[in-house]
Every structure is written in C-alpha cells, then in structure tokens.
Design a protein around this motif. Sequence first.
Motif, PDB file in Angstrom:
ATOM      1  N   PRO A   1       4.163 -14.010  12.271  1.00  0.00           N
ATOM      2  CA  PRO A   1       4.781 -13.107  11.042  1.00  0.00           C
ATOM      3  C   PRO A   1       4.094 -12.068  10.709  1.00  0.00           C
ATOM      4  O   PRO A   1       2.834 -13.007  11.169  1.00  0.00           O
ATOM      5  CB  PRO A   1       5.353 -14.483  10.527  1.00  0.00           C
ATOM      6  CG  PRO A   1       4.904 -15.447  11.421  1.00  0.00           C
ATOM      7  CD  PRO A   1       4.778 -14.842  12.745  1.00  0.00           C
ATOM      8  N   ILE A   2       4.059 -11.913   9.781  1.00  0.00           N
ATOM      9  CA  ILE A   2       2.887 -10.729   8.769  1.00  0.00           C
ATOM     10  C   ILE A   2       2.347 -12.107   8.482  1.00  0.00           C
ATOM     11  O   ILE A   2       0.815 -12.120   8.348  1.00  0.00           O
ATOM     12  CB  ILE A   2       3.206  -9.619   8.168  1.00  0.00           C
ATOM     13  CG1 ILE A   2       4.409  -8.534   8.633  1.00  0.00           C
ATOM     14  CG2 ILE A   2       1.736  -8.889   7.539  1.00  0.00           C
ATOM     15  CD1 ILE A   2       3.475  -8.281   9.883  1.00  0.00           C
ATOM     16  N   GLU A   3       2.647 -12.327   7.484  1.00  0.00           N
ATOM     17  CA  GLU A   3       1.832 -14.111   7.074  1.00  0.00           C
ATOM     18  C   GLU A   3       1.658 -14.669   8.237  1.00  0.00           C
ATOM     19  O   GLU A   3       2.345 -16.044   9.039  1.00  0.00           O
ATOM     20  CB  GLU A   3       2.164 -14.712   5.923  1.00  0.00           C
ATOM     21  CG  GLU A   3       1.238 -16.115   5.597  1.00  0.00           C
ATOM     22  CD  GLU A   3       2.074 -16.671   4.726  1.00  0.00           C
ATOM     23  OE1 GLU A   3       1.749 -17.553   4.023  1.00  0.00           O
ATOM     24  OE2 GLU A   3       3.259 -17.080   4.869  1.00  0.00           O
TER      25      GLU A   3
ATOM     26  N   GLY B   1      14.751  -4.182   0.211  1.00  0.00           N
ATOM     27  CA  GLY B   1      14.470  -3.484   0.779  1.00  0.00           C
ATOM     28  C   GLY B   1      13.142  -4.961   2.001  1.00  0.00           C
ATOM     29  O   GLY B   1      11.793  -4.643   1.547  1.00  0.00           O
ATOM     30  N   LEU B   2      13.058  -5.910   0.592  1.00  0.00           N
ATOM     31  CA  LEU B   2      12.166  -6.922   1.608  1.00  0.00           C
ATOM     32  C   LEU B   2      12.837  -7.673   1.734  1.00  0.00           C
ATOM     33  O   LEU B   2      13.419  -8.603   0.828  1.00  0.00           O
ATOM     34  CB  LEU B   2      10.860  -7.200  -0.115  1.00  0.00           C
ATOM     35  CG  LEU B   2      11.243  -7.606  -1.137  1.00  0.00           C
ATOM     36  CD1 LEU B   2       9.800  -8.301  -1.767  1.00  0.00           C
ATOM     37  CD2 LEU B   2      11.817  -6.477  -2.165  1.00  0.00           C
ATOM     38  N   GLN B   3      12.110  -9.130   1.997  1.00  0.00           N
ATOM     39  CA  GLN B   3      12.396 -10.497   2.634  1.00  0.00           C
ATOM     40  C   GLN B   3      11.242 -11.212   2.387  1.00  0.00           C
ATOM     41  O   GLN B   3      11.729 -12.611   1.570  1.00  0.00           O
ATOM     42  CB  GLN B   3      13.618 -10.596   4.275  1.00  0.00           C
ATOM     43  CG  GLN B   3      14.318  -9.814   4.232  1.00  0.00           C
ATOM     44  CD  GLN B   3      14.897  -9.866   5.261  1.00  0.00           C
ATOM     45  OE1 GLN B   3      14.868 -11.064   6.644  1.00  0.00           O
ATOM     46  NE2 GLN B   3      15.774  -8.704   5.738  1.00  0.00           N
ATOM     47  N   CYS B   4      10.539 -11.630   3.221  1.00  0.00           N
ATOM     48  CA  CYS B   4       9.379 -12.363   2.816  1.00  0.00           C
ATOM     49  C   CYS B   4       8.173 -11.928   1.332  1.00  0.00           C
ATOM     50  O   CYS B   4       7.960 -12.820   1.327  1.00  0.00           O
ATOM     51  CB  CYS B   4       8.735 -13.343   4.128  1.00  0.00           C
ATOM     52  SG  CYS B   4       7.665 -12.437   5.069  1.00  0.00           S
ATOM     53  N   GLY B   5       8.432 -11.094   2.290  1.00  0.00           N
ATOM     54  CA  GLY B   5       7.709 -10.199   0.763  1.00  0.00           C
ATOM     55  C   GLY B   5       6.243 -10.217   1.412  1.00  0.00           C
ATOM     56  O   GLY B   5       5.580  -9.587  -0.086  1.00  0.00           O
ATOM     57  N   PHE B   6       5.602 -10.073   2.175  1.00  0.00           N
ATOM     58  CA  PHE B   6       4.533 -10.468   2.790  1.00  0.00           C
ATOM     59  C   PHE B   6       3.851  -8.685   3.002  1.00  0.00           C
ATOM     60  O   PHE B   6       2.465  -8.637   2.228  1.00  0.00           O
ATOM     61  CB  PHE B   6       4.074 -11.186   4.058  1.00  0.00           C
ATOM     62  CG  PHE B   6       2.590 -12.168   4.168  1.00  0.00           C
ATOM     63  CD1 PHE B   6       2.117 -12.869   2.890  1.00  0.00           C
ATOM     64  CD2 PHE B   6       1.555 -10.733   5.236  1.00  0.00           C
ATOM     65  CE1 PHE B   6       1.092 -13.225   3.323  1.00  0.00           C
ATOM     66  CE2 PHE B   6       0.394 -12.322   4.913  1.00  0.00           C
ATOM     67  CZ  PHE B   6       0.341 -13.021   4.189  1.00  0.00           C
ATOM     68  N   CYS B   7       4.876  -8.416   3.225  1.00  0.00           N
ATOM     69  CA  CYS B   7       4.386  -7.067   3.905  1.00  0.00           C
ATOM     70  C   CYS B   7       4.177  -5.623   2.950  1.00  0.00           C
ATOM     71  O   CYS B   7       4.152  -4.867   2.927  1.00  0.00           O
ATOM     72  CB  CYS B   7       5.324  -6.048   4.739  1.00  0.00           C
ATOM     73  SG  CYS B   7       7.187  -6.013   4.477  1.00  0.00           S
ATOM     74  N   THR B   8       4.957  -6.698   1.548  1.00  0.00           N
ATOM     75  CA  THR B   8       5.478  -5.388   0.187  1.00  0.00           C
ATOM     76  C   THR B   8       4.426  -4.556  -0.075  1.00  0.00           C
ATOM     77  O   THR B   8       4.326  -3.208  -0.295  1.00  0.00           O
ATOM     78  CB  THR B   8       6.181  -6.208  -0.872  1.00  0.00           C
ATOM     79  OG1 THR B   8       7.440  -6.629   0.350  1.00  0.00           O
ATOM     80  CG2 THR B   8       7.191  -4.962  -0.969  1.00  0.00           C
TER      81      THR B   8
ATOM     82  N   LEU C   1       3.041  -2.753   9.535  1.00  0.00           N
ATOM     83  CA  LEU C   1       4.557  -3.927   9.864  1.00  0.00           C
ATOM     84  C   LEU C   1       5.045  -4.666   9.515  1.00  0.00           C
ATOM     85  O   LEU C   1       4.629  -4.788   8.178  1.00  0.00           O
ATOM     86  CB  LEU C   1       3.779  -4.339  11.459  1.00  0.00           C
ATOM     87  CG  LEU C   1       3.013  -3.787  12.358  1.00  0.00           C
ATOM     88  CD1 LEU C   1       1.731  -4.437  13.115  1.00  0.00           C
ATOM     89  CD2 LEU C   1       4.068  -2.346  13.007  1.00  0.00           C
ATOM     90  N   CYS C   2       6.787  -4.610   9.190  1.00  0.00           N
ATOM     91  CA  CYS C   2       7.197  -5.786   8.857  1.00  0.00           C
ATOM     92  C   CYS C   2       8.074  -5.883   9.606  1.00  0.00           C
ATOM     93  O   CYS C   2       8.976  -5.289  10.818  1.00  0.00           O
ATOM     94  CB  CYS C   2       8.526  -5.005   8.129  1.00  0.00           C
ATOM     95  SG  CYS C   2       9.352  -6.032   6.916  1.00  0.00           S
ATOM     96  N   ARG C   3       7.681  -7.665   9.445  1.00  0.00           N
ATOM     97  CA  ARG C   3       8.386  -8.733  11.020  1.00  0.00           C
ATOM     98  C   ARG C   3       9.658  -8.777  10.076  1.00  0.00           C
ATOM     99  O   ARG C   3      10.542  -9.367  10.965  1.00  0.00           O
ATOM    100  CB  ARG C   3       7.696  -9.489  11.356  1.00  0.00           C
ATOM    101  CG  ARG C   3       7.571 -10.512  12.399  1.00  0.00           C
ATOM    102  CD  ARG C   3       7.705  -9.809  13.723  1.00  0.00           C
ATOM    103  NE  ARG C   3       7.966 -10.273  14.659  1.00  0.00           N
ATOM    104  CZ  ARG C   3       7.942 -10.105  15.814  1.00  0.00           C
ATOM    105  NH1 ARG C   3       8.747  -8.450  16.122  1.00  0.00           N
ATOM    106  NH2 ARG C   3       7.968 -10.714  17.225  1.00  0.00           N
ATOM    107  N   CYS C   4      10.075  -8.667   9.030  1.00  0.00           N
ATOM    108  CA  CYS C   4      11.537  -9.208   8.523  1.00  0.00           C
ATOM    109  C   CYS C   4      13.128  -8.267   8.769  1.00  0.00           C
ATOM    110  O   CYS C   4      13.745  -8.551   8.215  1.00  0.00           O
ATOM    111  CB  CYS C   4      11.724 -10.397   7.613  1.00  0.00           C
ATOM    112  SG  CYS C   4       9.796 -11.030   7.061  1.00  0.00           S
ATOM    113  N   THR C   5      12.898  -7.371   7.979  1.00  0.00           N
ATOM    114  CA  THR C   5      13.527  -6.485   7.576  1.00  0.00           C
ATOM    115  C   THR C   5      14.160  -5.272   8.141  1.00  0.00           C
ATOM    116  O   THR C   5      15.145  -4.624   8.303  1.00  0.00           O
ATOM    117  CB  THR C   5      13.253  -4.899   6.340  1.00  0.00           C
ATOM    118  OG1 THR C   5      12.306  -4.140   6.254  1.00  0.00           O
ATOM    119  CG2 THR C   5      13.028  -6.549   5.105  1.00  0.00           C
ATOM    120  N   GLY C   6      13.465  -5.554   9.266  1.00  0.00           N
ATOM    121  CA  GLY C   6      14.154  -3.915  10.606  1.00  0.00           C
ATOM    122  C   GLY C   6      13.967  -2.906   9.601  1.00  0.00           C
ATOM    123  O   GLY C   6      14.192  -1.765  10.583  1.00  0.00           O
TER     124      GLY C   6
HETATM  125  S1  FES Z   1       9.478  -8.770   4.434  1.00  0.00           S
HETATM  126 FE1  FES Z   1       8.363  -9.855   5.535  1.00  0.00          FE
HETATM  127  S2  FES Z   1       6.739  -8.675   6.531  1.00  0.00           S
HETATM  128 FE2  FES Z   1       8.226  -7.508   5.464  1.00  0.00          FE
END
Ligand code: FES
Lengths: 162, 788, 291
Positions: free
Chosen positions: B198-200, A101-108, A138-143
Amino acid sequence: MSDERHRVATTVNGTRHQRDVDGRLLLSDFLRHVLGLTGTRVGCEHGVCGACTIQYDGLPVRSCLMLAVQADGHEIATVEGLAGKDGTLHPLQQALRDTHGLQCGFCTAGILMTMTAFLAEHPKPTEPDIREALSGNLCRCTGYQHIVEAVTLAASRMGGRR
Amino acid sequence: MVTRYLGAPITRNEDARLLTGRALFVDDVNLPNLLHAAFLRSPHAHARIKSIDVATAKQRDGVIAVITAADMGDYWRPGPLLVPPPPIRDIVFNQCTQVPLAKDKVRHVGEPVAMVLAESRYLAEDALADIVVDYEALPAIVDLADGLKPDAARIHEDLAGNTAAHVRQTKGNYAEAVKRADLVIKRRFVYDRGASSPIETRGIVAEWDGKADRLTIWDTTQAPVVIRNGIAAMLGLSERQVRVIAPFIGGGFGPKIMMFYPEEVLVPWMAIKLSRPIKWIEDRLEHFFATTQERGQVHDAELAIGRDGKIIGVKDVFLHDTGAYDPYGLTLPINSQCTLLNAYVVPHYDSTFTAVFTNKPIATPYRGAGRQHGVFVMERLLDIAARQLGIDRIEIRRRNFIGPDQFPYNNEIIYQDFAPLEYDSGNYGPVLDKALELIGYDKFVRDPTARRTDDGKHVGIGVVFYIEGTGIGPYEGARIQVQSSGRVSLATGVGTQGQGHFTSFAQITADQLGVDVRDVDVVTGDTDQFYWGAGTFASRGAVVAGNAVNEAAKVVRQKILRAAAEHFECAEADIVIANGKASVAGVSERAIGLGELAQRANPLRGAVKPGTEPGLEATNYFGPARGATANGAHAMIIEVDPATMMIEIKKYVVVHDCGTVINPLIVEGQIHGGVAQGIGNAFYEQLAWDRDGQLLNASLADYLLPTALDVPHIDSAHTVTPSPLNPMGIKGAGEAGAIPVGALFAQAIEDALDLPRHGVEILEIPLSPNRLWELIGPHLDKKEAGSP
Amino acid sequence: MKPAPFRYVAAYSLDHALALKAEHGDEARFLAGGQSLLAAMNFRLAQPAFLIDINPLRDLDYVRRGGSVVRIGALTRYRTLQRDPVVANHQALLAEALPHVAHPQIRNRGTLAGNLAHADPASELPAVVLAVGGKLCARSVKGERWIAVKDFFTGPLSTALDAEEMLAEIELPDLPARTGVCFLEVARRRGDYAMIGVAATLTVDAGGTCVAARLTYCNAGGTPVSASAAAKALVGRRISEKAIGEAAAAAMREIEPPGNVHASSDFQRHLAGVLTRRALAKAHTRAMSAA
Ligand code: FES
Ligand SMILES: Cc1cc2nc3c(=O)[nH]c(=O)nc-3n(C[C@H](O)[C@H](O)[C@H](O)COP(=O)(O)OP(=O)(O)OC[C@H]3O[C@@H](n4cnc5c(N)ncnc54)[C@H](O)[C@@H]3O)c2cc1C
Ligand code: FES
C-alpha cells in the motif's frame, strides 16, 4: 557529528514561516511534522511513489528528496493551499471526487500537486499525455482510470484556462 | 419504500477531507512529548543470536530506551494464533507464531531484534548503528522443496522438520475416476510471492493517559476491535481501558489485518512503561520485511477429462510457503485448495497440501488470498485440455460450468470459514457471454489480420473465468442514531481502507430512513464508538457490515414509524418517511422532522411508558451462515513485441457478478484497483530472493508497482445474481479484480506468441520480459526475435 | 529511512563551494539535484559528513552556444535542457534520451552534471555523452582541467574527478553534417533505469556511405560501454539492412552486459542486438534526411 541548526524562512501556500531546523531534516518531515501540514504524504522516501510531491517555486518536486533548509527563501505549495479560501475545491479536486478518482486517498495530494502543474502547462491534454504525466505517481488503489478521467474532466471544465 | 440511493453511483462522503489534505492518517497524529521508535532488524535470513550489546546505543544523546527480548520479561510471548485450523480429518498443523523480538534465533531478514526509543526518528535510526549483535549464520531455507529434505536446517528446532501443516481434502474418488478418463494432463505450476505495498506503510501511535488509566492506540489496522481485545489482554487491562482508532488507512489489501505485529505489541507496552506517547511508522524498506506477504506455491496438478471435454476429476498436490511463522493458520492454502474447483463441476477431487516454513517473511492474506493460485491451476489445465482435445477454450469452460439450476452447489469440502464449500448462487453463462461480446472475441478470432501489427508485434486474446468466496462470518454490527439535528450517525466496528464505507453504509441508511445520504455521518474503526466487530478482510465489509447497517436501520425505521404514528395519532401504516421527515400519507402539512421526533423520543420531563427505549436508535448485528460466492470473467487483447518481450494491453474487459450492488462507482473502483494489482502480480512484481534469503529488490525502484502507463483502460460490466445468504443479496467485490489476472496473462501471451506451436506452455506467475525470453526466445526464429 | 547526520552549508559562490570541497575532500559531497544523493542518504547507503549545497549558485544553471559546441553548467536541470532550443537543435541525442530519465518531478530537480558525477552505469546520460564525445571541465581551488568524456567514467559510481574537484561544465560538440542519431532503451516501466539502452550516431557522406559511427550502451557494464569495433566496421560501407544487421551482431559480441534483477546477461545482450539494429536504422534515416 552534531546537528547544526539552520534558519529556514519560507512561504508555504502564501503564509510565511520561520523555523530553526537540523540540516538533515527532510523537507517532507518539515512540512508534515514541523509546520503540521500533514496533507502531504510520505510513501517511500526514495523518490519513487510520488506521494510527497509538492510544488517548489511552482514546479512539482519530491519533498522527500529535498532538505528542509532548501526551502529557505523559496515558495512552496501543498495540497492544503489548493482549494479556495471559501472551501471551493480546485477543478481537479472536484473532478477527482466526481469520477471517484481516489479510494484510500493516500496518493491523492501528490497527484494533485503533480497534475495541477501539468494542467497549467497542458490545458488540453490527450489521454496518453495524462498517463505519461501521471506515471511518476503510484496509486495502489484505483488502477488510475478514474484519475485519468478526472484530469480530462478538469481540463474540459477549466476550458483551456491555465 | 422507493430505493433512491441503493445501486446509485453516489460520489463519496469522505472525499472532501481526503482531497483537501485534512483526513487524519496514523502518521499525522502528533502528541506532546512524543517518542519515536526504530527497529534493529536481522540482516540474516537464518542465524543464531549469540549476543546483543546495546550499551553504546543507550548512551547516545536523545535515546530514551533500547529494548531487546531479554528486557521483556513475561511480556515476551509468541503472538496469538489468529485463525485456528479448520476441522478437517487427519489435519497436521504445527503452530509457530511470531515473537515480538527475536530471542535466540532470527528466522527471516528483517525480523526485529531490538527496539530503540528516541526523541526523533532520526536519532532512533542513528542509535541502531550502535547496537552490536553477534550472529552465527545458519543455512537459509528459501526453496520449498529444499525445506522438506530430511537434512534441511530446521527453522523451528522443536519441530521434527519444516512442515507447518499437512492437509488432504477429497471429494468422490479420484483414484477410481481417473481410470475412466480419455485424457490425463499433468503439469507443475509455480506461483510466486508478492508484497501488498500500500502507498501508506504500517504505523502505530500509542498514548497512555495515567490520570484516566486509559490507553489510546492509533493503528493502521483493518480490525481495530480485535486489536483492542488482544492488546488489552496482553497488557492485563480491561477492554474498556483501551481505545483503538483506525483512522483513515492508506490502503491495506490484507496485511493490515489484526496481525499483532511485533511493533503493534511493543509500542503500547513501552508507552505505558515510559508514560510517554510513542510513534512508529514503517518505512518503505521495512515494508519489504516487516509486513506480511503472500503467495509462493508449487502445484503438481493432474486433470482427468473425457473426450467430450467434461472434467472427470482433479488431483493436486502442492507446497505452500508460509514464511518463518504461521500465525494466520491455513487460510491461504485452503483458499487455494477450494478456489481451484472454480466455476466447474468437478465430480472427483483429491487435493493435498503441505505448508512449509521458510526463512522469508510471514505469508498471510493479500488481495486474492491464495484464490488466484487455485484459479491459475484450473484455468491453465482447461486451456491445455482444450488444446489437446481440439475443443475451443471457451467451449470447454461452458461444458463444465455449474448450471444455474444447480445452486446451492455443494463442493463437499471445507472452506476457510470452516463451513462446507457451498456456492450460494450464480449464473455463469451470461457472464461469459457478456465478456466475449465486450472483448469482441468472435471478430478477433475470425480476423486473420488481427494477430499481427504493422510493426511486427504479435497480438493475442485471452478469456478466463473465476469465482470468489466472499463475505464470510462471523459477524459485524452497527449502531444508528437519529440526532436531534436530524442528521443520522452510524457507527460500525470494521476498519476501512479506502473502500468507500463512509458512503455505501450511508446509502443503505439513507434509504431506510428517508434522509439525504450527505446527512449520514459514518464512523468506522474507533472502538469507543462501536464495541464489537471482526474487521475488513475477505471482501466482507459491504456484505457483513452492510447487512448489519441495514438491519439496524430497519429497526430505527420501525421506531420512527411508531413515534410518528403516536405523534399524529394515526396508524403506522399511514406514516410516510421521506426527505428527513415523517408525515401522514396524503396530508403533507402533518409532518415532523426526524430530528424533532428524536427529541420527543428522549423526553426530559414526564413519564415514559414502560419498555420504551429513549431516542431513535438501534444496534443490530448480522452474521451470514456461509460466505457468498461471486464470479466473473476477465478478457484481454495483448500485444507482445517478440523482439523485446515488452507487452501492451490493448483492451481489458471485466464482467462480474457480485450480487446486489450498493454503489456501482465504488464497485468499479474496486475492480480497477484489483486488476491493477493483478497486473502487477502477473507481469511486474517479483520479490527476488537469493539463495541466502536476501531480498535483492527491496525498493520501489526495483519492486515494480504498475504505473498509469502499465494499467490499461478497463471496460467493466456486471450481472446481478443476488445472494440468498443475506437479506440485501450482496456478495463481496474487493478481490475479484485481482484473482484471475495471472491466468489471463498466461493464456493471452501464449495465444499472442502462438506458443503451443513451439511446444512452450506458460505454467508460472509472475512473468516478465526476461522470463518470457528464457521460455520462448530459443524457439523463435531469428527474424521474429528481431535478432541481427 | 532518514539520513545520518552531516554538516550542511549552502554555498554562496563557486569559490566558496570549491574552498569547502578543498577543505573537506572525500568527506564532503556537492548537493546538486539531490535525486540520487538524497535517496542514497535516506537509505543510509551514503553517509557524507558534509554537504555543500550548490543550488544557490544560479549562475551555474545555463545552456550556452559557443562556436560549434554547447556548454552546460553544473546546475543545469533536466527540465531546462528539455526545453532549451539550443539542446533541441544541436544535441538531438541528449534531447531524445532525457524523457527516458525518471519522471517530470525528478527532472525538475536533477542535473546533468550531478548525473555524470554520480556515474551510474545504468543511467542513460553517461552513454549519451560518451556517444557525443566532448569534454568535461573539472574545477577546484587549484584551477581547472578538461577531461575527455572517454576518460571520465572509471567504474560504477566513480569518475576521474579527484576529491577536491567539481564537475563545473560539460562541453558537447555539434555533430557533423549528415549525422543521424538515435537513443532507444527498453525499461520495465516508463522512467525506470533501462534493462539496456543504446545511443547511436551515424554520419554519411553525400553518396550515403558511412564516414563515422558510434554505438554506446547504458546498463551494460561498470561504466557506459562503447562498441567501437562494431561501429568502426560500418565506416566506409554503404548503409544497408545487411550492414546494420552485421554491426548489431558485432556489437552484441563486443559488449559484456553483467545482468541484473530485471534482465539476465543473455537477455541484455539479445536486447542490445535488437535495439542496435533499430537505432542504426533510425539514425540512418535521419542522417539521410538531414542531408
Ligand atoms: S487512492 Fe489509495 S493509493 Fe491512490
Ligand atoms: C525515482 C527516480 C528515478 C530515476 N530514474 C532515473 C533514470 O531512469 N535514469 C537516470 O539517469 N537517472 C534516474 N534517476 C536519477 C536522477 O537522474 C538523478 O538526478 C541523477 O542521477 C543525479 O543528479 P542530481 O543533480 O540529482 O545529483 P545529486 O543527487 O545531487 O548528486 C549525485 C552525486 O553527484 C555528486 N555531484 C553532484 N553534482 C556534482 C558536481 N557538479 N561535481 C561533482 N560532483 C557532483 C554528488 O555529490 C553526488 O555524489 C532517478 C531518480 C529517482 C529518484
Ligand atoms: S515519499 Fe517521496 S516519492 Fe515516495
């Protein structure tokens, strides 16, 4: 205009902190750069992305839309306080890992602070409820799909416990 | 060797740090004495700078320095050309790369004009308001066609006009072929810009260590090695004196590539000059101007086709918006040009594009990188042809597919990696079949009740196909070392941005070395850990670095076999490597841990045989001859409320073929994320520029990223046609989710609202309720439109 | 995106807050939920010299029932309103609109008074309050005065409050018996400001004839906008599909939405027609079942 300093005495994840800060210092910057709790992320500074979500007296709020001085006398919870002292992940943290449930983890962190509070109020959520509750992050990675699965999984593992 | 991890849905090694808030992102770097940068940015899209007065700003308490172009001396230089134009005959390319701070002229809103360094970001922003710039506004070039008019204002005055490039590529002879066509379809297609968001946001921290004579840079970059080399050269330092760390990156999607953005060039330079560490973090407002964007093309395309539905040829003439500068060369329009051919046999192709300078932020690759534009044009042309020829839209695609026995298939034009556009492998029919099955195509089209809901919504179905050129060169490398603890460390030069490299690379290594995947520690994106590399872009991380990891692991495996065979005085063939140990087959007590073996391979006493390398370590590189071509089909069922033009996606299916899959969980995540961005691109995200080049929606409140309620559940499946171009058979999957979504939306919405019956076609992306209303509203009957 | 400098004072009493406001006038702003103000300050679109934080004034956070009105304090947050049975039972229109306002995290901070004082014509709540009617209490060191809702909103982000005044209380009257209400909007995404939204109230007599109606709109002009003529034309008619259609058509003609990045003026007008028809139909059903 000079910045006056203000005393902030606050409890973050159960630990007392006391600092003098500028009136205009954002709560997000206070947590990250004054207290060094960088787990809370900042993505927009206008309340939309949800990355900075923390719990203020138990309720999820945007830390970018609050001032550090407003933490004075209040309790704050951030992502750093979620796992147990022995490192056991919170059921939602574990579920996010299990479902990818996370990719870049920035929204986590923001999602965790929003959805752990949500689960406490809604121990048996439906998928539409979860998506609605998640819509302020908002999460830009996981959909989102794996995040939704994680919340469902965490709810079932918590067995309706709050 | 038994494959254990490869292909398994392993949860990720990196997650524990990310989930508990311990992972380090650039803005988390905190150093004593840190200075903060803020940038004064142009409020005009196009203007001459007459004067800049920074005197008051410099006086402000807490301000350490204010820098303009005039203060930069020799360090002021246009940035590097990152991708030179490919060797195509008669190509025109006018190189105008971005400058660190605008000197005489500003060319887009948000272009940096001055940098303030202060004790806090708050103070630095205060000082921006003290700087007085006298601008003389010039007419802004916003529209592509306007930019090419003879009397248009010139953005780069040393050029004769606003043409950045002109390229024609052909295959066969379209002019002749078109004469044989039963039907020729001509349309204009418009595909607008988007912001990666991107969120970052981006950010950089630089620290000069005067005692060690070393510069350390933490940068949100997908290509740390390239940044190190470039910055070292600019600053006159040796590459050994510069360390670039790309720590955890909060999503990149393309624009965090080695852009040598102004901030990336200025922050390290001033950190050295002032001998103080400096941080700059892009804020969300800046992201809309300071980070590169993508898209913005207008195609005049023509399809020549036979009555049998077979493509005879395609002619396409398009304009490409490159923004104010063109540091990334021609990657985007060449991707569009090549990907337009899609999965089909197109015997004759004549494609010409003109890249145009505009007064907008620079365009560089963002997920899809121009491929979606090509796919959109081709898929739409086929839909229109199918309708006019009375052939089913699925059938027309099948009739034109490149057959499974036609690979490698040479398209006879040049791709972005300078190699001929040759598809390595594929088997398209089964991919399409699977998508049709999962979406329930036959049932839907046969069911007369499927097309209306009880509350009057219209329901439609769409199915489109795409290909994706992935995994291009030049190369990546990896170093693998067995530690004396028995853990394995792995370093590569690619940056990572959430694609799970810490896990997929560990899986490859764990299988080769017979260790637990949790015992492989991966380091990416630190130039002190690995010297060589190019970066994560063009869906190449898994393909190129993954294969490099595999090659290095194979060498280490050989070393383990040799060392163990020597140790047990047996033949290498008798050695079994498993569970972190090497043992003699069938004699389980004769086993030695890899850690101990590693220690023995690095003896502290005694003679080592000549030619022996110490330790169980290897470095290896991989460079594919060409890019591998992935493919797939997307299908969806969509509901449209004809009264409000609001949509709801009821079902979404992705079937893709990206060759060998290292970790299906990670690939599925990539697909979901790509579809989400594709949906944003197709229906939510539009950068609204006015005629003066001002952006009207520069906030996340008005630039609409899809939320959990806008992205549906996605059913995905895959087929596997390995790539012959690399030993592991991998193809990239990073962009697949995003590429065909625009084409799919157009087809499905047309289908839902039965637009052809009204004489309406969707020829543009992004759409929105408002745009659909403009296109369709006048044709709907009042009752259907819900009008009172 | 960091706010410009300002002086910050946490108010310790209502009098303290009012005294500070009297002293600093237009230079000073009250800080309520901060969900509009701090966002604008982070963009430096707002640069107040002085912030008076009223969050410590917990006694301004209330929902009270008095006679046939609901009183809402200056610090009552959306979250409280969404969970308060008094609001659910007596202010159904407000209850129906609140979930459309932003997201839970923002509703945990944002206040109704802050929203109305902010007077964003795109917001749902000014339109709702305009439809319900009622009055707003403006308080300053000089005392208090009551402003009818219809006189409160004077333009985009501007109200009838003067530089010394706080919006201290919102008084919303109960709706008459046999009244049905409905709030509907079309927003690009959940939680966004709407492309357009409508608040409808419809009161019928025992025989099903309309005795009162109101139609108001958000994001349809510089203030919340009322289609009074269209609503008035319903009075005295038996509510039918035809009557509703005519009212919606009249409302479309009556309002003049300005258009924005997400919806042209034409599209807004069209949506207003669609939503008005749907909202009146629903309000009618509810009115009949309330009878
Ligand atoms: S995991 Fe990258 S913004 Fe949610
Ligand atoms: C991401 C996001 C989405 C949002 N979406 C929506 C939406 O869909 N619909 C919507 O309506 N709103 C939306 N909002 C705004 C939100 O509703 C705000 O909470 C509201 O507009 C202001 O209330 P507040 O209590 O936060 O006021 P503040 O932000 O604290 O104050 C707003 C203004 O009112 C003044 N003020 C506050 N209280 C008083 C008082 N008692 N007397 C006099 N002046 C006062 C302040 O000085 C300031 O000028 C959104 C906000 C965010 C961040
Ligand atoms: S940083 Fe606070 S909501 Fe985006």
